[in-house]
Enzyme design. Sequence first.
Site, PDB file in Angstrom:
ATOM      1  N   VAL A   1      41.597  42.725  38.572  1.00 27.46           N
ATOM      2  CA  VAL A   1      41.080  41.418  38.979  1.00 27.46           C
ATOM      3  C   VAL A   1      41.165  40.422  37.822  1.00 27.46           C
ATOM      4  O   VAL A   1      41.463  39.244  38.019  1.00 27.46           O
ATOM      5  CB  VAL A   1      39.641  41.544  39.497  1.00 27.46           C
ATOM      6  CG1 VAL A   1      39.060  40.169  39.818  1.00 27.46           C
ATOM      7  CG2 VAL A   1      39.591  42.419  40.738  1.00 27.46           C
ATOM      8  N   GLU A   2      40.922  40.900  36.613  1.00 29.14           N
ATOM      9  CA  GLU A   2      40.949  40.012  35.454  1.00 29.14           C
ATOM     10  C   GLU A   2      42.356  39.507  35.141  1.00 29.14           C
ATOM     11  O   GLU A   2      42.554  38.313  34.909  1.00 29.14           O
ATOM     12  CB  GLU A   2      40.401  40.745  34.221  1.00 29.14           C
ATOM     13  CG  GLU A   2      38.903  40.948  34.224  1.00 29.14           C
ATOM     14  CD  GLU A   2      38.138  39.661  33.956  1.00 29.14           C
ATOM     15  OE1 GLU A   2      38.761  38.671  33.506  1.00 29.14           O
ATOM     16  OE2 GLU A   2      36.920  39.633  34.203  1.00 29.14           O
ATOM     17  N   SER A   3      43.332  40.393  35.091  1.00 23.32           N
ATOM     18  CA  SER A   3      44.643  40.014  34.544  1.00 23.32           C
ATOM     19  C   SER A   3      45.833  40.554  35.303  1.00 23.32           C
ATOM     20  O   SER A   3      46.969  40.325  34.887  1.00 23.32           O
ATOM     21  CB  SER A   3      44.746  40.524  33.099  1.00 23.32           C
ATOM     22  OG  SER A   3      44.851  41.948  33.092  1.00 23.32           O
TER      23      SER A   3
ATOM     24  N   TYR B   1      34.621  37.742  42.832  1.00 26.16           N
ATOM     25  CA  TYR B   1      35.020  38.720  41.820  1.00 26.16           C
ATOM     26  C   TYR B   1      34.347  40.069  42.089  1.00 26.16           C
ATOM     27  O   TYR B   1      35.008  41.113  42.134  1.00 26.16           O
ATOM     28  CB  TYR B   1      34.617  38.170  40.461  1.00 26.16           C
ATOM     29  CG  TYR B   1      34.944  39.027  39.268  1.00 26.16           C
ATOM     30  CD1 TYR B   1      36.082  38.789  38.510  1.00 26.16           C
ATOM     31  CD2 TYR B   1      34.095  40.058  38.856  1.00 26.16           C
ATOM     32  CE1 TYR B   1      36.370  39.557  37.392  1.00 26.16           C
ATOM     33  CE2 TYR B   1      34.368  40.826  37.748  1.00 26.16           C
ATOM     34  CZ  TYR B   1      35.510  40.570  37.013  1.00 26.16           C
ATOM     35  OH  TYR B   1      35.790  41.338  35.912  1.00 26.16           O
TER      36      TYR B   1
END
Length: 277
Positions: free
Chosen positions: A157-159, A244
């Site tokens: 999800v972050e990158s 998120y």
Amino acid sequence: MLVSWLGGSTHAATRASSALQNCLAYEHGEGVPRDPEKAAACYCAAVRRGNAEAMYALGWMYANGRGLARDDAIAGTLFSMAARKGHDYAKRMARYTGPAQGKKPACLQSTWAANDRFVDQVMTQLSPAQADVVALVHELAPQFGIEPRFVLAIAAVESALDPSAVSPKNAMGVMQLIPETAARFNVRNPYDARQNIAGGLAYLRWLLAYFKGDVQMVAAAYNAGEGAVDRYRGVPPYPETRGYVSRVTAYYRNKTHAYDRRIVESSPVVAPLRFGQ
């Protein structure tokens, strides 16, 4: 000859890497029909890879309305991103656009925000580079007492498991560490995948102890900060943070995770979970 963003010189063209030549060509109509939208998309892809020249170029397009709707707030964000990476011309332009307000172009909006199955797609369509990141997570996560699947949910999800990813807030690498978090967990090179993942794991281990293994709170804190979770006594009401948490927990389905209570004194907003070590 390509026209410089500062007018007159060929500084930008001569400094641009080969990866940016297509972007420049589309922006200026050099050898191809001029196409600002393709130029912006090309620059944006390079921005996602952490390229300061692309940050500056895209910021210049927004600052001057060059084929895009003029937006000084977006330009300021991009100039600030490039300036933090040492880009001299961006530092000068940032004086005119003022402090970054965090506004970013649509192309830099998180892909997962419009895709509930994003993590599953990332994990089933791995490039060789992403597969290397997955292998690193499986190697390192047990050393921190964390389940690899939870770490992969955060990292995807972050990158999208990209070691070169950079955000408008200067969050860097696979685990999107901001400079303060990188320093807090002794990460000297945030773009080194091993260091970055280890730093992210150290932070997750701390959060797990602080929130007594509550997965939703840990995910929310990783996105919005532990202070925000404490203030709201749970997941903050920010649309980005709630999205998120939803995407992380859709992939990592456990509500709780083992934690080491010796790491840090726990937050007063959560009740102890039965398997704190």
